[in-house]
Design a protein around this motif. Structure first.
Motif, short mmCIF file in Angstrom:
data_model
loop_
_atom_site.label_atom_id
_atom_site.label_comp_id
_atom_site.label_asym_id
_atom_site.label_seq_id
_atom_site.Cartn_x
_atom_site.Cartn_y
_atom_site.Cartn_z
N ASP A 1 0.83 -1.21 0.00
CA ASP A 1 0.00 0.00 0.00
C ASP A 1 0.87 1.27 0.00
OD1 ASP A 1 -2.97 -0.96 0.47
OD2 ASP A 1 -1.67 -2.19 1.74
N GLU A 2 2.06 1.18 0.56
CA GLU A 2 2.94 2.34 0.60
C GLU A 2 4.36 1.90 0.90
OE1 GLU A 2 1.47 6.10 2.29
OE2 GLU A 2 3.25 6.14 3.56
N CYS A 3 5.32 2.64 0.35
CA CYS A 3 6.73 2.44 0.66
C CYS A 3 7.23 3.68 1.37
CB CYS A 3 7.52 2.20 -0.63
SG CYS A 3 9.29 1.94 -0.36
N ARG A 4 7.79 3.51 2.56
CA ARG A 4 8.26 4.62 3.37
C ARG A 4 9.77 4.52 3.54
NH1 ARG A 4 3.48 3.97 7.98
NH2 ARG A 4 1.74 4.44 6.57
N ILE A 5 10.47 5.53 3.03
CA ILE A 5 11.93 5.59 3.12
C ILE A 5 12.30 6.50 4.28
CG2 ILE A 5 14.07 6.13 1.89
CD1 ILE A 5 12.53 3.99 0.45
N TYR A 6 12.90 5.94 5.33
CA TYR A 6 13.30 6.71 6.50
C TYR A 6 14.77 7.09 6.41
CZ TYR A 6 8.89 5.56 8.81
OH TYR A 6 7.57 5.45 9.14
N THR A 7 15.06 8.37 6.63
CA THR A 7 16.42 8.88 6.52
C THR A 7 16.73 9.82 7.68
OG1 THR A 7 15.93 10.90 5.27
CG2 THR A 7 16.08 8.85 3.99
N ASP A 8 17.88 10.51 7.55
CA ASP A 8 18.25 11.48 8.59
C ASP A 8 17.82 12.90 8.23
OD1 ASP A 8 19.99 11.82 6.53
OD2 ASP A 8 21.82 11.61 7.71
N VAL A 9 16.97 13.05 7.20
CA VAL A 9 16.42 14.36 6.84
C VAL A 9 14.91 14.32 7.04
CG1 VAL A 9 18.27 14.88 5.23
CG2 VAL A 9 16.21 13.75 4.39
N ASP A 10 14.29 15.50 7.10
CA ASP A 10 12.86 15.59 7.41
C ASP A 10 11.97 15.26 6.21
OD1 ASP A 10 13.73 16.44 9.86
OD2 ASP A 10 13.37 18.57 9.47
N GLY A 11 12.55 15.24 5.03
CA GLY A 11 11.79 15.02 3.81
C GLY A 11 12.57 15.62 2.66
N ILE A 12 11.89 15.97 1.60
CA ILE A 12 12.53 16.55 0.43
C ILE A 12 12.36 18.06 0.47
CG2 ILE A 12 12.53 16.64 -2.10
CD1 ILE A 12 11.35 13.71 -1.90
N TYR A 13 13.46 18.78 0.38
CA TYR A 13 13.46 20.24 0.42
C TYR A 13 13.64 20.81 -0.99
CZ TYR A 13 13.85 20.52 5.54
OH TYR A 13 13.60 20.45 6.89
N THR A 14 13.34 22.09 -1.12
CA THR A 14 13.55 22.76 -2.40
C THR A 14 15.04 22.91 -2.73
OG1 THR A 14 13.36 24.88 -1.24
CG2 THR A 14 11.38 24.03 -2.35
N ALA A 15 15.89 22.75 -1.74
CA ALA A 15 17.34 22.71 -1.90
C ALA A 15 17.90 22.12 -0.62
CB ALA A 15 17.91 24.11 -2.15
#
Length: 321
Positions: free
Chosen positions: A166-180
């Motif tokens: 139903d969903e793929c969740r990629i966990y990283t050390d950032v809060d999400g995707i930023y504009t830069a």
């Protein structure tokens, strides 16, 4: 409901982080009922193993190097299964080949050919959590084949497609995707959502948040993909197809230090905006050595010492205005 989760090396770098990630997996299983975890090697393990190989041989056998490098993910999978069991869950660690992931060959940078998920499905039916070692598969010759940089992201997305998750969740050390990159551009904005096409263009142009293979695979299979923080309870960024009316003119800006280029991606990437950008950069003392327009992206090449100022100017001009 089935959720595939993936945790990168920085999210598993010490016991505290490992248990934090295990807690996220456990909470997801209680809330969503079925969950599969994909893990990368802990911290800098892969780089350390590569250096160890070079200390033994200046040109190690590709076969043996893949056998060595894949061991980092296997360690992570076993440790994660242990942590989950400490939290009261039933978990089983699996290597890539035990999980039925088969490659098209090529040591060091193999591609997933197909997946036979029978064993994973059996584990899920028993209400257990499969913990799969990312970055690895079984080659046609029966050897271990690693999947190259970003291979664990690709593993997670490929398993999501094979299992119809139903969903793929990629966990990283950032809060999400930023504009830069917010470490380089203080005014960078966290995106609630981004179009697959924009994310792919960012990945191809130097952004290292997600590997291009993983994004392409998610696009091709319509996988609901979300990038989240392992350390903060934030909603992260969702990747999906957006209508042109919902897409911003420019979704983000990235840089590639090797080619000394700054790239802006979005539906408004055209020759008119490239000309405007070259003019603005020139007015601010940044000489553009070369400019190019490709589908969904415009790029400028500058002197290496002007790469960071150029990134900030492009971000300010196309994103913040």
């Amino acid at each position: 409901m089935l959720i595939v989760t993936k945790f990168g090396g920085s999210s598993l770098a010490d016991p505290d982080r490992l248990f934090r990630a295990a807690g996220i997996i456990s909470d997801t299983r209680r809330g969503e009922q079925k969950v599969l975890a994909v893990v990368s090697a802990v911290g800098d393990t892969t780089d350390d193993l590569r250096e160890m190989a070079l200390e033994i041989s200046p040109a190690p056998s590709p076969r043996e190097q893949d056998a060595l490098l894949s061991s980092g993910e296997q360690q992570s999978a076993a440790l994660m299964a242990m942590a989950l069991e400490e939290l009261g869950e039933k978990a089983v660690s699996l290597t890539g080949w035990q999980a039925g992931i088969l490659s098209a060959g090529a040591y060091g940078n193999g591609e997933i050919a197909f997946i036979v998920p029978d064993r994973i499905e059996e584990i899920l039916r028993k209400d257990m959590i499969p913990v799969v070692a990312g970055f690895q598969a079984l080659s046609p010759s029966g050897d271990i084949s690693t999947l190259g940089r970003g291979g664990s992201d690709t593993t997670a997305v490929a398993l999501s497609a094979a299992l119809k998750a139903d969903e793929c969740r990629i966990y990283t050390d950032v809060d999400g995707i930023y504009t830069a990159d917010p470490r380089l551009c203080p005014g960078a904005r966290l995106l609630k959502e981004i179009d697959y096409r924009d994310m792919l263009s960012l990945s191809l142009s130097g952004s290292q948040v997600l590997h291009p293979r993983a994004v392409k695979l998610a696009m091709a299979n319509g996988i609901k993909l979300r990038l989240l923080s392992s350390f903060k309870p934030l909603p992260g960024t969702e990747l999906r197809f957006l209508s042109d009316g919902s897409r911003p003119p420019f979704a983000g800006v990235t840089r590639d230090a090797k080619s000394s280029t700054v790239t802006a991606v979005g539906r408004a990437a055209d020759s008119e905006n490239l000309a405007r950008l070259i003019s603005v950069l020139g007015d601010k003392g940044v000489a553009v050595l070369m400019g190019s327009v490709e589908e969904n992206r415009i790029s400028v090449k500058v002197a290496p010492q002007q790469l960071l100022p150029a990134l900030k100017i492009v971000h300010s001009e196309l994103i913040l205005k």
